[in-house]
Design an enzyme around this catalytic site. Structure first.
Site, PDB file in Angstrom:
ATOM      1  N   ASP A   1       5.652   0.777  -3.283  1.00 61.45           N
ATOM      2  CA  ASP A   1       4.771   0.430  -2.366  1.00 61.45           C
ATOM      3  C   ASP A   1       3.442  -0.198  -3.155  1.00 61.45           C
ATOM      4  O   ASP A   1       2.596   0.301  -3.581  1.00 61.45           O
ATOM      5  CB  ASP A   1       4.039   1.225  -1.239  1.00 61.45           C
TER       6      ASP A   1
ATOM      7  N   ASP B   1      -0.072   8.083  -8.836  1.00 63.92           N
ATOM      8  CA  ASP B   1      -0.919   6.899  -8.818  1.00 63.92           C
ATOM      9  C   ASP B   1      -1.676   6.947 -10.115  1.00 63.92           C
ATOM     10  O   ASP B   1      -1.410   7.985 -11.022  1.00 63.92           O
ATOM     11  CB  ASP B   1      -1.942   7.283  -7.711  1.00 63.92           C
TER      12      ASP B   1
ATOM     13  N   PRO C   1      -2.895   6.646  -0.295  1.00 64.01           N
ATOM     14  CA  PRO C   1      -3.573   7.770   0.114  1.00 64.01           C
ATOM     15  C   PRO C   1      -2.334   8.921   0.795  1.00 64.01           C
ATOM     16  O   PRO C   1      -2.766   9.969   1.093  1.00 64.01           O
ATOM     17  CB  PRO C   1      -4.440   7.661   1.099  1.00 64.01           C
TER      18      PRO C   1
ATOM     19  N   CYS D   1       1.632  -5.025   1.232  1.00 65.14           N
ATOM     20  CA  CYS D   1       0.842  -5.658   2.530  1.00 65.14           C
ATOM     21  C   CYS D   1       0.392  -7.057   2.270  1.00 65.14           C
ATOM     22  O   CYS D   1      -0.767  -7.226   2.698  1.00 65.14           O
ATOM     23  CB  CYS D   1      -0.295  -4.379   3.093  1.00 65.14           C
TER      24      CYS D   1
END
Length: 262
Positions: free
Chosen positions: A182, A140, A119, A235
């Site tokens: 990421d 994205d 985001p 993550c």
């Protein structure tokens, strides 16, 4: 540390326990996964300064995050309703999420790719580190993911970013100074914020994601300048999504590892 009642109620699949018991202190991992992370913010230096925010939020008991000068832990919630957040003077961001941009070390004037940007936590951080100078491509692959990205860029006063909508694997013939990947992942390191991860987790999902990650990291590397820097982050705590992906890149390309220090 506050218990996350949703995480506490969810059952841990035997497959998860079996997979992670040897690579973690599992009881400690389970304990922290059932508690909310400490709330934290990052000062957006494009609109404010650290000293100004300390004065404005002096009642919030700011505690500096050791690895990020602009980052602060706060002791309680509700900061999203403050005028400082609404105007983009601060960005609500988990402390660990601040690390990849710091590792990237972007400089003003450079050409940067944020390959999976939504985001916008790291994109806005990179833009602040670049002082809005240079160019960031923030990409994205889904239109509904671009909406929060664009909103956060606007709120934070970022104007050196071009947003793109495409699958990261289609980037080619670019020469970026630095790239942040990421990567989309299983989010096993983020159960404390997203307990639903426990309900969807399965080994096949890990393998599919690892395949995508290996593809993306090679594309990212191929779009770097000869002396360019690529930062890969997830993550996830799963080695198949982390160390194995890095090893794959080193085997497939002439990449070398660099030491990270803050």
């Amino acid at each position: 540390m506050q218990v996350n009642p949703q995480a506490e109620k969810l059952a841990w699949k035997p497959e998860i326990i079996e997979r992670y018991k040897d690579i973690t202190n599992f009881e400690s991992f389970k304990f922290y996964s059932s508690h909310f992370p400490r709330k934290s913010i990052r000062v957006n230096t494009l609109k404010s300064s650290i000293n100004d925010i300390k004065k404005r939020l002096q009642n919030w008991n700011l505690e500096n995050i050791p690895w990020c000068e602009e980052g602060f832990w706060i002791n309680y919630g509700g900061i999203g309703s403050t005028i400082e957040h609404v105007l983009g003077y601060i960005y609500i961001q988990e402390a660990a999420s601040m690390i990849p941009a710091l590792a990237l070390q972007p400089e003003p004037g450079e050409f940067i790719l944020d390959m999976a940007a939504s985001p916008g936590s790291k994109t806005t951080q990179i833009a602040a580190m670049m002082k809005n100078q240079g160019l960031i491509i923030a990409n994205d692959y889904k239109i509904d993911r671009l909406k929060p990205l664009v909103m956060n860029l606007q709120r934070c006063g970022v104007y050196n970013v071009v947003t793109t909508l495409m699958e990261g694997r289609f980037f080619k013939n670019h020469k970026f100074d630095r790239i942040l990947l990421d990567a989309p992942c299983s989010a096993t390191g983020n159960i404390r914020s997203s307990p639903w991860t426990l309900t969807v987790w399965n080994v096949d999902m890990i393998r599919r994601l690892a395949g995508t990650q290996k593809q993306l990291i090679k594309v990212a590397y191929d779009n770097l300048k000869d002396d360019g820097i690529l930062v890969y982050s997830t993550c996830s705590i799963d080695p198949e999504e982390n160390e194995s992906v890095i090893n794959h890149l080193i085997q497939e390309r002439n990449a070398k590892l660099e030491k990270i220090s803050f």
